[in-house]
Design a protein around this motif. Sequence first.
Motif, mmCIF file in Angstrom:
data_model
loop_
_atom_site.group_PDB
_atom_site.id
_atom_site.type_symbol
_atom_site.label_atom_id
_atom_site.label_comp_id
_atom_site.label_asym_id
_atom_site.label_seq_id
_atom_site.Cartn_x
_atom_site.Cartn_y
_atom_site.Cartn_z
ATOM 1 N N ASP A 1 0.829 -1.199 0.000
ATOM 2 C CA ASP A 1 0.000 0.000 0.000
ATOM 3 C C ASP A 1 0.869 1.256 0.000
ATOM 4 O O ASP A 1 1.988 1.269 0.524
ATOM 5 N N VAL B 1 -5.332 -5.093 -0.643
ATOM 6 C CA VAL B 1 -3.994 -4.505 -0.780
ATOM 7 C C VAL B 1 -3.172 -4.847 0.466
ATOM 8 O O VAL B 1 -3.632 -4.612 1.588
ATOM 9 N N HIS C 1 -0.282 -4.534 3.381
ATOM 10 C CA HIS C 1 0.453 -3.448 4.025
ATOM 11 C C HIS C 1 1.254 -4.002 5.202
ATOM 12 O O HIS C 1 1.036 -5.129 5.650
#
Length: 505
Positions: A39, A328, A330
Amino acid sequence: MGEKVVAGAFDLSDRQRYRDKLQKCLKGLERLLEEKRFDRPRNLMGLEIELNLAGADGLPRMLNGQVLERIASRDFQTELAMFNLEVNITPHPLGGRVFDRLAEEVRTSLAYAHRKAEEVDAGIVMIGILPTLERDDLVSSNLSDVDRYTLLNDQIVAARGEDFTLDIEGVEHLVCTARSITPEAACTSVQLHLQVTPGRFADVWNAAQAASAAQIAVGANSPFLFGRELWRESRPPLFQQSTDTRPPELQAQGVRPRTWFGERWISSAYDLFEENLRYFPALLPICDDEDPLAVLDAGGVPRLGELVLHNGTVYRWNRPVYDVADGVPHLRVENRVLPAGPTVTDVVANAAFYYGLVRALAEESRPVWTRMPFETASANFDAACRYGIDARLVWPRRGRHGGLAETDAVTLVRDELLPLAEAGLDAWGVEPADRDFYLGVIDERCRRRVNGASWQVATFHRALEAGLPRDAALAATTRRYAELMRTDEPVHLWPVGVPQKVGTG
């Protein structure tokens, strides 16, 4: 480690399959890092607070199931023992009046939980270690009724192969044994999360490690266990010893404990996940059906479930976190250093100090970890845990001559670290009113040399001097603490001592 885990036995093939899967996950993480799939920078911070349940008498209440049923909110979850809860606060972008908003949200959540707890003759107490806990409270029958806790306990006990020894020498000396990991539940903490990009991860983690001693010095709040006055922050030695899978022979060989500060500065998040696999056997060898490399080949994002689960059983004080949100991936640094409490204002002040200081330290042109051996940071952490606000810490000298110097923690914080934290909060875009109020709480603690631990100890000794027996003095200290906690006046303003009951004549 909040995964839904179903209790069951493991055989040799389970462990080998899990080890193989962990290596695939690690390779998947490496590919994600190489392919820059993470991210973008989002400046997100998150907060979790572990809580105690205690009655009006100050004694623990084993009622988390009933209280959670009444709270009926996904923000609140079980923790290890029946007298524990945890509240999770929605992540906030760092900036503006974030700390005032955070404080209001936490106050609202805790007040609601306390009202619900009162329905079953309990209450919320936010403190590092509840002073009234006794050995009989911390037994396996008081583990929360959740499969993953039972399974984790069984696996750690089996790996150790004998009773756990608690041996903590502080102001007084505690030596006892335990047959389960339940004493770990005495440790209630604040966890501060910071989402970072892979390129910034190492600098932020190194900065968090360097900052940990100052965090403890100003925030210590756990001086008692089983009626003994120990370290000003007794959670770290208690946590390490109550989860220690190493019998004495492996300790003598230098095998690393599962709860540890670490042993080196890092250059990548990958370093920490790789260390976890290299040093620590699996406790919960549970595999899912995902093939992380196949998922990557297909353009998807793997959950890396085994890597995440294993990471949750290695208890670093600054832990790396891999997670996937909205498809996503991270990375986060999870700071686990601080005890809970004393008040919401104090918790948020501790958070403001941490986020500001870590930002500034991570962006220095000559970072502190290039000027200080890791062993010094580790020794500082131990000193801060032992002595709290009265600790002396070793820190790099300012100026061109360099070198290290020992100084009072309060002097270091007021003269050097608070100005850094102020600059760091400015860099985050935090409003000056928020910055000045919450960092002012830290400054006043240092100026008065008062934190939660020093208040507890002073009040306990005042109660002893008034003629109360030890157990009664600890209970009176706990009741007074809970009363003042609910005023939300920061701890440096709390009057020392237990009010004397006025006779009716």
